[in-house]
Design an enzyme around this catalytic site. Structure first.
Site, short mmCIF file in Angstrom:
data_model
loop_
_atom_site.label_atom_id
_atom_site.label_comp_id
_atom_site.label_asym_id
_atom_site.label_seq_id
_atom_site.Cartn_x
_atom_site.Cartn_y
_atom_site.Cartn_z
N LYS A 1 -3.47 7.41 -4.85
CA LYS A 1 -3.48 8.58 -3.96
C LYS A 1 -2.80 9.73 -4.68
CE LYS A 1 -5.16 6.15 -0.48
NZ LYS A 1 -6.26 6.34 0.41
N LYS B 1 -6.31 10.66 -2.75
CA LYS B 1 -7.62 10.02 -2.87
C LYS B 1 -8.39 10.55 -4.07
CE LYS B 1 -10.06 9.19 1.13
NZ LYS B 1 -9.73 7.99 1.88
N LYS C 1 -6.82 0.12 -7.45
CA LYS C 1 -8.22 0.53 -7.32
C LYS C 1 -8.36 2.04 -7.13
CE LYS C 1 -10.42 0.19 -3.05
NZ LYS C 1 -10.06 1.50 -2.48
N ASP D 1 -10.16 5.24 -5.25
CA ASP D 1 -10.53 5.43 -3.86
C ASP D 1 -12.05 5.53 -3.76
OD1 ASP D 1 -9.89 5.51 -1.19
OD2 ASP D 1 -8.15 6.76 -1.56
N GLU D 2 -12.56 5.37 -2.53
CA GLU D 2 -14.01 5.27 -2.36
C GLU D 2 -14.76 6.54 -2.74
OE1 GLU D 2 -11.81 5.06 0.14
OE2 GLU D 2 -12.16 6.90 1.26
N HIS E 1 -16.17 -2.02 -1.20
CA HIS E 1 -15.59 -1.11 -0.21
C HIS E 1 -16.66 -0.80 0.82
CE1 HIS E 1 -13.56 2.30 1.58
NE2 HIS E 1 -12.47 2.02 0.88
N HIS F 1 -13.62 -5.46 2.05
CA HIS F 1 -12.74 -4.88 3.07
C HIS F 1 -13.18 -5.36 4.45
CE1 HIS F 1 -10.72 -1.39 0.88
NE2 HIS F 1 -11.42 -2.01 -0.06
N LYS G 1 -4.62 1.42 10.18
CA LYS G 1 -5.14 2.68 10.72
C LYS G 1 -6.60 2.61 11.14
CE LYS G 1 -6.74 4.88 6.40
NZ LYS G 1 -6.50 5.86 5.35
N SER H 1 -6.85 -3.49 4.28
CA SER H 1 -6.44 -2.18 3.78
C SER H 1 -6.55 -1.14 4.88
CB SER H 1 -7.36 -1.80 2.60
OG SER H 1 -6.88 -0.67 1.91
N GLY I 1 -3.81 2.05 6.16
CA GLY I 1 -2.62 2.32 6.98
C GLY I 1 -1.53 1.26 6.85
N GLN J 1 -3.69 -4.34 0.59
CA GLN J 1 -3.71 -3.07 -0.14
C GLN J 1 -2.99 -1.98 0.65
OE1 GLN J 1 -8.01 -3.40 -2.44
NE2 GLN J 1 -7.74 -1.87 -0.86
N GLY K 1 -1.12 4.95 0.95
CA GLY K 1 -0.01 5.74 1.49
C GLY K 1 1.27 4.92 1.57
#
Ligand code: CAP
Ligand code: MG
Length: 418
Positions: free
Chosen positions: A146, A148, A172, A174-175, A262, A294, A301, A343, A345, A365, A368
Site C-alpha cells: 500500500k 494500492k 503481493k 494490489d489488484e 484475487h 480470496h 472490511k 484479506s 480490513g 493478509q 492497511g
C-alpha cells in the site's frame, strides 16, 4: 415437452445445479423452474419443429422444488469438456435475463467426474505451497503493498523488503496494479525479486512475491512466463476481471508458478439474491486450477457471512463435501485443495478471532493493518507474526503484548477481538 420430473434420480454423469428462484408476478415456481431448465439446456420459449427425440433426451430436468430452491440435472453430453465459458453460457447464461424470473441465483454446482477430469485443478494446492515455503502448520502471513497504486518500482520493492524482514511470508501486488506508467511490470518484478532474495538471505526464511500479471490474455501469458524466467515462484491474477477463458489459458500453460486468485469484482454478482454465489465462483476456480483464493474474513472490511465463508472454505479445502439444504455434494477426487486467503480490513488485533473461526490452514493478509502500524511496515509485519504466534501458543493477545511491544502498539491503534 416437459422439463420437470420430480421422480427423476440424477445419474452420476449429470451436472447438477442448485438455484434459488423468485418467479415474476403472476407466475408459479414450477412454471419458472421449467423455463429455466429449458433455456439453460435444449429449449426455447416455444416448441420447435426441429426437435428430435434424441435431443429431447438431452433436456435438463427439474427434479426437486423446495420453496424457492430448485435443483436441476443436466446430462453431461450437453457440455463441451474443458470449456468453462461454454458450460457457464448454459447454466449461468440467458436465464439471468429472462422476464419470467424476478430473481435467480445459482447457489451451487455438482460436477460429474467426466467434466471434473477435463480441467486441471490446482498444480500445487495447499500441500505444495506449504512445501515451497517450508511452513508446516501455521497460517501464512502476507501483505499487500500500500498505497494500492502510486509507488514507483523501487519504492514498491523497498516496502516489500521491509514486510519480509519484519516477518511476512508473502508480499503481493494490489489488484489494480499491473503495468502503469509510474510502475512498470518488468522493472517492478526485477527490483522486487532482488529484494526477495536479500530478505531470504537475511532471515533464512523462504519468501514469496506475487506479481499481478492481470492483462489481455496474450500479454498476461507473456508476463507470467517472464516471472518464471526471472525466478519467481508465484503469480497473482484477478480472476473475475480477467475472465474464465483467460484463467484457463494461464493454468493450461502449466508454468511452474503457484496461482494466487484475487476475486475483485465478484461482489457485482455474488451479493444479493440475483446472480451467482461466491461458492460457485470458488468451485470454478478450484476446477480450473488456482492454488490460492480470496474467500473473505467474516470479521474484516468485506461483506460475507460466517456460514457462507465456512462453506466456501470447506468447498475448496476438502476432498469430499456432503449435501445439505440447497448445498450439493462434491467429490473432488484427484483435484487438489486450494489455500483460502483471508484479506480485507485485517490487523493484528483480529488475528486471534480469525483463526478461531477459520482454523490454521489459511493465508492471513493485511495491507492497511501492516503499513498502517504507527512504527511502519517492518514493525507492522512483526506485530502480525506475533499475533499468529500468540494464538498458536494459546496466549491471549493482550497477555502476549505485555512482552511484545510491536503487537502492543498495534493493539493500541486498532484494538483487538478475543
Ligand atoms: C486488502 C486488499 C484486498 C481485499 C479484497 C484490499 O487490503 O488488498 O484487495 O482483501 O477483498 O485492497 O482491500 P487491506 P477480498 O488489508 O488494506 O484491507 O479478500 O474479500 O476479496
Ligand atoms: Mg487489494
Amino acid at each position: 415437452m416437459s422439463y420437470i420430473d420430480l421422480k427423476y434420480e440424477p445419474s452420476k454423469d449429470d451436472l447438477i445445479c442448485s438455484f434459488r428462484i423468485e418467479p415474476s408476478r403472476g407466475l408459479n415456481i414450477k412454471k419458472v423452474a421449467e423455463a429455466v431448465a429449458a433455456e439453460s439446456s435444449v429449449g426455447t420459449w416455444t416448441e420447435v419443429k426441429t426437435m428430435k427425440p434424441r435431443i429431447r433426451n438431452m433436456a435438463a430436468k427439474v427434479f426437486e422444488i423446495k420453496g424457492n430452491y430448485v435443483k436441476i440435472a443436466y446430462p453431461s453430453e450437453l457440455f463441451e469438456l474443458g470449456n468453462m465459458p461454454e458450460i457457464l453460457s448454459s447454466i449461468a447464461g440467458n436465464i439471468f435475463g429472462m422476464k419470467a424470473v424476478k430473481k435467480l441465483r445459482l447457489e451451487d454446482v455438482e460436477w460429474p467426474k467426466k467434466i471434473k477430469n477435463s480441467f486441471k485443478g490446482p498444480k500445487f494446492g495447499i500441500h505444495g505451497i506449504r512445501k515451497i515455503l517450508g511452513v508446516k502448520k501455521r497460517p501464512l502471513v502476507g501483505t499487500i503493498i500500500k498505497p494500492k497504486i502510486g509507488l514507483n518500482e523501487k519504492e514498491h520493492a523497498k516496502v516489500a523488503y521491509e514486510a519480509w524482514v519484519g516477518g511476512c511470508d508473502i508480499v503481493k501486488d494490489d489488484e489494480n496494479l499491473t503495468s502503469q506508467n509510474f510502475n512498470r511490470f518488468e522493472k517492478r518484478l526485477k527490483e522486487t525479486l532482488k529484494m526477495r532474495d536479500k530478505a531470504e538471505k537475511e532471515t533464512g526464511e523462504k519468501k514469496v512475491y506475487m506479481p499481478n500479471v492481470t492483462a489481455e490474455t496474450k500479454e498476461m501469458l507473456r508476463r507470467a512466463k517472464l516471472v518464471e524466467e526471472m525466478g519467481g515462484r508465484y503469480m497473482m491474477v484477478d480472476i473475475i476481471t480477467t475472465g474464465w477463458a483467460g484463467l484457463q489459458t494461464l493454468r493450461n500453460e502449466d508454468l511452474n508458478l503457484v496461482i494466487h486468485a484475487h476475486r475483485a469484482g465478484h461482489g457485482a454478482f455474488t451479493r444479493g439474491l440475483h446472480g451467482i454465489s461466491m461458492l460457485v465462483v470458488a468451485d470454478i476456480a478450484r476446477l480450473i486450477g488456482v492454488d490460492q483464493l480470496h474467500i473473505g474474513t467474516v470479521i474484516g472490511k468485506m461483506e460475507g457471512k460466517k456460514e457462507e465463508i465456512l462453506r466456501i472454505e470447506a468447498e475448496i479445502e476438502k476432498s469430499f463435501i456432503k449435501e445439505g439444504g440447497h448445498y450439493l455434494e462434491e467429490d473432488w477426487g484427484r483435484i487438489k485443495p486450494v489455500f483460502a486467503v483471508c484479506s480485507g480490513g485485517l490487523h493484528p488485533g483480529l488475528v486471534q478471532r480469525l483463526m478461531k473461526i477459520m482454523g490454521n490452514n489459511i493465508i492471513i493478509q493485511a495491507g492497511g493493518g501492516i503499513h498502517g502500524h504507527p512504527k511502519g511496515t517492518r514493525v507492522g509485519a512483526t506485530a502480525m507474526r506475533q499475533a499468529v504466534d500468540a494464538t498458536l501458543k494459546g496466549i491471549s493477545l493482550k497477555e502476549y503484548s505485555k512482552t511484545h511491544k510491536e503487537l502492543r502498539d498495534a493493539l493500541k491503534k486498532w484494538g483487538y477481538k478475543k
